[in-house]
Motif scaffolding. Sequence first.
Motif, short mmCIF file in Angstrom:
data_model
loop_
_atom_site.label_atom_id
_atom_site.label_comp_id
_atom_site.label_asym_id
_atom_site.label_seq_id
_atom_site.Cartn_x
_atom_site.Cartn_y
_atom_site.Cartn_z
N ASP A 136 -17.63 43.14 -53.35
CA ASP A 136 -18.10 41.81 -52.73
C ASP A 136 -17.04 41.02 -52.29
O ASP A 136 -16.78 40.28 -51.34
CB ASP A 136 -18.89 40.79 -53.88
N SER A 137 -15.64 40.99 -53.17
CA SER A 137 -14.51 40.43 -52.63
C SER A 137 -13.91 40.89 -51.33
O SER A 137 -13.77 40.07 -50.39
CB SER A 137 -13.47 40.50 -53.45
N ILE A 138 -14.14 42.28 -51.08
CA ILE A 138 -13.61 42.88 -49.91
C ILE A 138 -14.53 42.54 -48.66
O ILE A 138 -14.11 42.18 -47.71
CB ILE A 138 -13.54 44.27 -49.88
N LYS A 139 -15.87 42.50 -48.85
CA LYS A 139 -16.76 42.12 -47.90
C LYS A 139 -16.56 40.60 -47.65
O LYS A 139 -16.59 40.14 -46.20
CB LYS A 139 -18.35 42.32 -48.46
N LEU A 140 -16.29 39.58 -48.46
CA LEU A 140 -16.00 38.41 -48.21
C LEU A 140 -14.91 38.21 -47.56
O LEU A 140 -14.49 37.29 -46.53
CB LEU A 140 -16.07 37.41 -49.35
N ILE A 141 -13.70 38.98 -47.85
CA ILE A 141 -12.32 38.83 -47.07
C ILE A 141 -12.82 39.40 -45.69
O ILE A 141 -12.41 38.78 -44.62
CB ILE A 141 -11.27 40.05 -47.60
N GLU A 142 -13.46 40.37 -45.36
CA GLU A 142 -13.73 40.74 -43.96
C GLU A 142 -14.48 39.99 -43.00
O GLU A 142 -14.08 39.69 -41.87
CB GLU A 142 -14.62 42.19 -44.03
N GLU A 143 -15.45 39.04 -43.73
CA GLU A 143 -16.10 38.04 -43.05
C GLU A 143 -15.26 37.02 -42.63
O GLU A 143 -15.12 36.51 -41.59
CB GLU A 143 -17.31 37.52 -43.77
N LEU A 144 -14.26 36.71 -43.59
CA LEU A 144 -13.46 35.44 -43.29
C LEU A 144 -12.14 35.91 -42.10
O LEU A 144 -11.77 35.19 -41.29
CB LEU A 144 -12.55 35.03 -44.67
N VAL A 145 -11.54 37.12 -42.21
CA VAL A 145 -10.54 37.43 -41.33
C VAL A 145 -11.17 37.97 -40.03
O VAL A 145 -10.18 37.61 -39.15
CB VAL A 145 -9.71 38.35 -42.00
#
Length: 147
Positions: A136-145
């Motif tokens: 989930d952290s990686i998914k959130l990073i991808e959404e943000l960047v």
Amino acid sequence: MKEIEEKAIYSFYNGMNCAQSVLTAYADHLKFDPEMALFVSAGFGGGIGKMQKTCGAVTGSFMVLGISNSKKHLENIDARNATNEMIQKFTVDFTALHGSLDCKALLNCDFTTEAGEKQFKDLDLKKNICSKCISDSIKLIEELVNK
């Protein structure tokens, strides 16, 4: 993104802590030294020094966001401001998904005790909680960047 997620999960199951697995998974993508990333994030696993405070997947993500922004913005203050905004958004979204940023609350056990360590293993919390926090952290990073 799937490649980064798979790399992070593989690393997590092969000797890296949660923070290390998230941070080093981005080394090729963001072009930074994976060995230095491994060293820098070593003390953040298990909720910062295995004290079960802020989840290592979260702190590793914060480091990724900082590196990502330092590559996008020429001025430190711009990078810092962008990073702070992303961290605030990440925090809201991660908490919405998991109810907390706190390792102890996420796991609902104290793995610094013998009983908690047994519970961690018996309930396979590494797979059932930690791996999900990393993904989930990686998914959130991808959404943000990628905004």
